[in-house]
Design a protein around this motif. Structure first.
Motif, PDB file in Angstrom:
ATOM      1  N   GLU A  98       0.700  -1.099  -0.011  1.00  0.00           N
ATOM      2  CA  GLU A  98      -0.040   0.067   0.078  1.00  0.00           C
ATOM      3  C   GLU A  98       0.994   1.232   0.004  1.00  0.00           C
ATOM      4  OE1 GLU A  98      -2.979  -0.258   2.737  1.00  0.00           O
ATOM      5  OE2 GLU A  98      -3.865  -1.873   1.939  1.00  0.00           O
ATOM      6  N   THR A  99       2.002   0.992  -0.363  1.00  0.00           N
ATOM      7  CA  THR A  99       3.071   2.303  -0.321  1.00  0.00           C
ATOM      8  C   THR A  99       2.995   2.865  -2.132  1.00  0.00           C
ATOM      9  OG1 THR A  99       4.531   0.975  -1.044  1.00  0.00           O
ATOM     10  CG2 THR A  99       4.436   1.503   1.249  1.00  0.00           C
ATOM     11  N   VAL A 100       3.129   3.916  -2.358  1.00  0.00           N
ATOM     12  CA  VAL A 100       3.080   4.532  -3.547  1.00  0.00           C
ATOM     13  C   VAL A 100       4.489   4.367  -4.153  1.00  0.00           C
ATOM     14  CG1 VAL A 100       2.725   6.570  -5.001  1.00  0.00           C
ATOM     15  CG2 VAL A 100       1.220   6.313  -3.173  1.00  0.00           C
ATOM     16  N   SER A 101       4.516   3.805  -5.193  1.00  0.00           N
ATOM     17  CA  SER A 101       5.947   3.452  -5.975  1.00  0.00           C
ATOM     18  C   SER A 101       5.761   4.244  -7.420  1.00  0.00           C
ATOM     19  CB  SER A 101       5.989   2.001  -6.217  1.00  0.00           C
ATOM     20  OG  SER A 101       5.113   1.276  -6.956  1.00  0.00           O
ATOM     21  N   TRP A 102       7.076   4.488  -7.822  1.00  0.00           N
ATOM     22  CA  TRP A 102       7.111   5.280  -8.962  1.00  0.00           C
ATOM     23  C   TRP A 102       7.929   4.624 -10.141  1.00  0.00           C
ATOM     24  CZ3 TRP A 102       4.440   9.584  -8.800  1.00  0.00           C
ATOM     25  CH2 TRP A 102       3.926  10.232  -7.406  1.00  0.00           C
ATOM     26  N   ALA A 103       7.359   4.915 -11.480  1.00  0.00           N
ATOM     27  CA  ALA A 103       8.085   4.192 -12.672  1.00  0.00           C
ATOM     28  C   ALA A 103       7.946   5.019 -13.756  1.00  0.00           C
ATOM     29  CB  ALA A 103       7.483   2.797 -12.883  1.00  0.00           C
ATOM     30  N   ALA A 104       8.614   4.880 -14.757  1.00  0.00           N
ATOM     31  CA  ALA A 104       8.401   5.780 -15.998  1.00  0.00           C
ATOM     32  C   ALA A 104       7.431   4.995 -16.729  1.00  0.00           C
ATOM     33  CB  ALA A 104       9.929   5.820 -16.991  1.00  0.00           C
ATOM     34  N   PRO A 105       6.412   5.632 -17.466  1.00  0.00           N
ATOM     35  CA  PRO A 105       5.274   4.920 -18.004  1.00  0.00           C
ATOM     36  C   PRO A 105       5.708   4.162 -19.338  1.00  0.00           C
ATOM     37  CG  PRO A 105       4.975   7.411 -18.258  1.00  0.00           C
ATOM     38  CD  PRO A 105       6.024   7.006 -17.229  1.00  0.00           C
ATOM     39  N   PHE A 106       5.173   3.290 -19.795  1.00  0.00           N
ATOM     40  CA  PHE A 106       5.601   2.462 -21.144  1.00  0.00           C
ATOM     41  C   PHE A 106       5.099   3.819 -22.193  1.00  0.00           C
ATOM     42  CE2 PHE A 106       4.378   0.283 -24.763  1.00  0.00           C
ATOM     43  CZ  PHE A 106       5.388  -0.592 -24.975  1.00  0.00           C
ATOM     44  N   SER A 107       3.821   4.257 -21.984  1.00  0.00           N
ATOM     45  CA  SER A 107       3.409   5.113 -22.885  1.00  0.00           C
ATOM     46  C   SER A 107       3.124   6.543 -22.349  1.00  0.00           C
ATOM     47  CB  SER A 107       2.245   4.535 -23.441  1.00  0.00           C
ATOM     48  OG  SER A 107       1.535   5.449 -24.606  1.00  0.00           O
ATOM     49  N   SER A 108       3.310   7.490 -23.145  1.00  0.00           N
ATOM     50  CA  SER A 108       2.662   8.716 -22.793  1.00  0.00           C
ATOM     51  C   SER A 108       1.551   9.285 -23.710  1.00  0.00           C
ATOM     52  CB  SER A 108       3.982   9.757 -22.949  1.00  0.00           C
ATOM     53  OG  SER A 108       4.821   9.381 -21.889  1.00  0.00           O
TER      54      SER A 108
ATOM     55  N   GLY B  10      -2.004   9.926 -25.237  1.00  0.00           N
ATOM     56  CA  GLY B  10      -3.258  10.055 -24.586  1.00  0.00           C
ATOM     57  C   GLY B  10      -3.305  11.166 -23.512  1.00  0.00           C
ATOM     58  N   PRO B  11      -4.257  10.959 -22.298  1.00  0.00           N
ATOM     59  CA  PRO B  11      -4.638  11.984 -21.444  1.00  0.00           C
ATOM     60  C   PRO B  11      -3.249  12.244 -20.833  1.00  0.00           C
ATOM     61  CG  PRO B  11      -6.073  10.215 -21.300  1.00  0.00           C
ATOM     62  CD  PRO B  11      -5.130   9.864 -22.285  1.00  0.00           C
ATOM     63  N   ARG B  12      -2.972  13.377 -20.214  1.00  0.00           N
ATOM     64  CA  ARG B  12      -1.916  13.684 -19.495  1.00  0.00           C
ATOM     65  C   ARG B  12      -2.054  13.343 -17.811  1.00  0.00           C
ATOM     66  NH1 ARG B  12       0.093  19.477 -22.629  1.00  0.00           N
ATOM     67  NH2 ARG B  12      -0.167  18.434 -24.714  1.00  0.00           N
ATOM     68  N   TYR B  13      -3.268  13.589 -17.357  1.00  0.00           N
ATOM     69  CA  TYR B  13      -3.687  12.940 -16.216  1.00  0.00           C
ATOM     70  C   TYR B  13      -4.591  11.653 -16.172  1.00  0.00           C
ATOM     71  CZ  TYR B  13      -2.038  17.586 -14.860  1.00  0.00           C
ATOM     72  OH  TYR B  13      -1.161  18.850 -14.591  1.00  0.00           O
ATOM     73  N   TYR B  14      -4.072  10.519 -15.984  1.00  0.00           N
ATOM     74  CA  TYR B  14      -4.603   9.424 -16.309  1.00  0.00           C
ATOM     75  C   TYR B  14      -4.647   8.486 -15.269  1.00  0.00           C
ATOM     76  CZ  TYR B  14      -5.448   5.086 -19.371  1.00  0.00           C
ATOM     77  OH  TYR B  14      -5.976   3.845 -19.728  1.00  0.00           O
ATOM     78  N   LEU B  15      -5.742   7.932 -14.839  1.00  0.00           N
ATOM     79  CA  LEU B  15      -5.676   7.074 -13.751  1.00  0.00           C
ATOM     80  C   LEU B  15      -6.273   5.748 -14.498  1.00  0.00           C
ATOM     81  CD1 LEU B  15      -5.392   5.767 -10.886  1.00  0.00           C
ATOM     82  CD2 LEU B  15      -7.849   6.410 -10.352  1.00  0.00           C
ATOM     83  N   ARG B  16      -5.631   4.547 -14.497  1.00  0.00           N
ATOM     84  CA  ARG B  16      -5.888   3.020 -14.727  1.00  0.00           C
ATOM     85  C   ARG B  16      -6.028   2.263 -13.681  1.00  0.00           C
ATOM     86  NH1 ARG B  16      -2.866  -1.318 -16.683  1.00  0.00           N
ATOM     87  NH2 ARG B  16      -4.043  -2.397 -18.552  1.00  0.00           N
TER      88      ARG B  16
ATOM     89  N   ARG C 178       3.767  17.189 -11.101  1.00  0.00           N
ATOM     90  CA  ARG C 178       2.852  17.098 -10.414  1.00  0.00           C
ATOM     91  C   ARG C 178       2.722  15.710  -9.771  1.00  0.00           C
ATOM     92  NH1 ARG C 178      -0.875  20.855  -9.694  1.00  0.00           N
ATOM     93  NH2 ARG C 178      -2.670  19.790 -10.498  1.00  0.00           N
ATOM     94  N   SER C 179       3.929  14.998  -9.379  1.00  0.00           N
ATOM     95  CA  SER C 179       4.090  13.995  -8.714  1.00  0.00           C
ATOM     96  C   SER C 179       3.634  13.857  -7.187  1.00  0.00           C
ATOM     97  CB  SER C 179       5.326  13.220  -8.926  1.00  0.00           C
ATOM     98  OG  SER C 179       6.255  14.374  -8.191  1.00  0.00           O
ATOM     99  N   ALA C 180       3.756  14.995  -6.601  1.00  0.00           N
ATOM    100  CA  ALA C 180       3.385  15.211  -5.335  1.00  0.00           C
ATOM    101  C   ALA C 180       1.742  15.217  -5.068  1.00  0.00           C
ATOM    102  CB  ALA C 180       3.807  16.209  -4.506  1.00  0.00           C
ATOM    103  N   VAL C 181       1.196  15.974  -6.271  1.00  0.00           N
ATOM    104  CA  VAL C 181      -0.305  15.711  -6.406  1.00  0.00           C
ATOM    105  C   VAL C 181      -0.834  14.374  -6.554  1.00  0.00           C
ATOM    106  CG1 VAL C 181      -2.381  16.450  -7.576  1.00  0.00           C
ATOM    107  CG2 VAL C 181      -0.513  18.201  -6.964  1.00  0.00           C
ATOM    108  N   ALA C 182      -0.142  13.544  -7.268  1.00  0.00           N
ATOM    109  CA  ALA C 182      -0.559  12.194  -7.680  1.00  0.00           C
ATOM    110  C   ALA C 182      -0.324  11.535  -6.355  1.00  0.00           C
ATOM    111  CB  ALA C 182       0.426  11.817  -8.779  1.00  0.00           C
ATOM    112  N   ALA C 183       0.709  11.423  -5.722  1.00  0.00           N
ATOM    113  CA  ALA C 183       0.756  10.754  -4.386  1.00  0.00           C
ATOM    114  C   ALA C 183      -0.479  10.860  -3.479  1.00  0.00           C
ATOM    115  CB  ALA C 183       2.020  10.914  -3.596  1.00  0.00           C
ATOM    116  N   LYS C 184      -0.563  12.569  -3.267  1.00  0.00           N
ATOM    117  CA  LYS C 184      -1.644  12.856  -2.228  1.00  0.00           C
ATOM    118  C   LYS C 184      -3.309  12.329  -2.810  1.00  0.00           C
ATOM    119  CE  LYS C 184      -1.267  16.691  -0.622  1.00  0.00           C
ATOM    120  NZ  LYS C 184      -1.136  18.173  -0.451  1.00  0.00           N
ATOM    121  N   LEU C 185      -3.339  12.428  -4.268  1.00  0.00           N
ATOM    122  CA  LEU C 185      -4.524  11.801  -4.738  1.00  0.00           C
ATOM    123  C   LEU C 185      -4.902  10.435  -4.374  1.00  0.00           C
ATOM    124  CD1 LEU C 185      -7.116  12.048  -6.396  1.00  0.00           C
ATOM    125  CD2 LEU C 185      -5.769  12.056  -8.576  1.00  0.00           C
TER     126      LEU C 185
END
Length: 414
Positions: free
Chosen positions: A357-367, A369-375, A392-399
């Motif tokens: 349940e920790t937030v981890s980070w990676a470079a996405p395979f694809s960029s 489509g949407p610039r803010y995209y939850l799959r 916006r990585s801090a916003v993503a973790a908080k979200l």
């Protein structure tokens, strides 16, 4: 004899997303999967099954005429037996994910050949797996599931040859009834552009935040059962709750991915039908997620009814409303991948297992489509993959943490 027809609206939406992607990123729209082969199956049987798929599905015989940028077309060709590579390995512990990644990173030319390929993975001469890679314009996630189903039927010798292809869908969309339906969808967009505020623009490069949790799977399913709605609806409501917690806005716009397979004539066609459709969502009066579940349920029902549209005409409406394409691409977007039927050896969501349940980070395979995209992928652990601009990585973790808390709170309140 080859036949030429306009792109379907779904194909056109994919092409507009990728047409300006630079050559070194041409692999990004590729979808890749590895399927285990039945024990005792031979190389010839696998090749025969793939040839049956080509005969049945026109998208596997289609190239694209991109001569006129304003009016790209698809060209469907007679069936030919496909070339299939055999990847032999003496090691039965071959890293299949690495093989899939290797094949997925090889780009296609949409003009020269149908943009898909297959490779048989064999230990010595014994086939064990099939790697199938195709460009997104060939098919979406639902199309991939259809290909797998039909491949299994072809191996068993029970697959029929003929089904309708994307050219059939194109013909309907160009008909008076199809145009009337598309016009209603554009009315939905025109109204939306007057109802939502301008968006903060997201710029590349991008990063992907990931969170997986078994507790969230169980929580979302219990809330879903209690409120008698889909798990996707519950998770989308949690997404909106997280977004409202990060802003003072009383209304926000979210984009949801419509499968557009509601009509019987579209249901079994292998092509890309997914289209993004935006909808406004109003801030709830209190913290109870149930109110937001009802709000997003009402809004998305209207949105999905207007999910089939001409994206070029929508972009013209966007311009007329004074918005920019970058604003549209910066809408917070949501895609839920539902869990398929359990197969042999698959863990059940209620089975014990490790938590992550920790937030981890990676470079996405694809960029693309949407610039803010939850799959969101439903499985034993509910997996969130949130792509955002690096800044916006801090916003993503908080979200993601807000969503996590909203789902657990909604479960406890029941």
């Amino acid at each position: 004899m080859s036949t030429s027809t306009p792109l379907t609206f779904g194909q056109l939406a994919i092409w507009r997303d990728v047409e300006s992607v630079p050559r070194d990123r041409w692999h990004e729209p590729n979808l890749a999967q590895i399927w285990a082969l039945p024990a005792g199956i031979g190389l010839t049987a696998v090749r025969d099954a793939l040839a049956a798929l080509v005969r049945r599905h026109g998208s596997l015989r289609t190239t694209y005429d991109l001569t006129d940028p304003a009016a790209p077309r698809q060209v469907t060709h007679p069936a030919q037996r496909p070339d299939v590579t055999v990847e032999r390995s003496a090691d039965p512990r071959l890293d299949l994910d690495a093989v899939r990644e290797q094949w997925a990173r090889q780009p296609f030319s949409l003009v020269r050949e149908p943009p898909w390929r297959a490779a048989i993975v064999a230990t010595a001469d014994t086939p064990t797996h099939l790697v199938l890679v195709h460009h997104h314009i060939v098919g979406d996630g639902a199309a991939t599931a259809i290909l797998r189903r039909d491949f299994v039927a072809a191996l068993a010798g029970t697959l029929d040859d003929a089904v309708s292809g994307p050219a059939t869908i194109s013909a309907y969309e160009q008909s008076p009834a199809g145009r009337q339906r598309a016009a209603a969808a554009l009315d939905h967009w025109a109204k939306l552009f007057t109802e939502v505020p301008p968006l903060a623009l997201g710029q590349p490069p991008f990063v992907e935040a990931r969170l997986a949790s078994r507790d969230l799977t169980r929580a979302a399913r219990r809330v879903s059962a209690r409120l008698r709605v889909s798990v996707a609806n519950v998770v989308l409501a949690a997404y909106c709750a997280g977004l409202f917690a990060l802003t003072d806005d009383h209304r926000l716009a979210v984009r949801v991915l419509s499968a557009n397979r509601f009509d019987p004539y579209r249901r079994d066609v292998v092509t890309s039908m997914n289209q993004w459709i935006s909808t406004p969502v109003d801030r709830p009066s209190g913290p109870d997620l149930a109110e937001l579940v009802r709000e997003v349920g009402k809004r998305t029902r209207v949105a999905y009814a207007h999910g089939v549209y001409d994206v070029d005409r929508m972009f013209r409406l966007l311009d007329e409303a004074g918005h920019r394409r970058a604003e549209y691409d910066s809408t917070w977007s949501f895609n839920f991948i539902p869990r398929g039927p359990d197969g042999p050896g698959q863990a059940h969501a209620d089975a014990p297992g490790p938590q992550d349940e920790t937030v981890s980070w990676a470079a996405p395979f694809s960029s693309v489509g949407p610039r803010y995209y939850l799959r969101v992928v439903e499985g034993p652990a509910l997996t969130f993959e949130l792509r955002v601009p690096v800044g916006r990585s801090a916003v993503a973790a908080k979200l993601l943490r807000r969503m996590h808390q909203a789902l657990l709170d909604a479960d406890r309140s029941g």
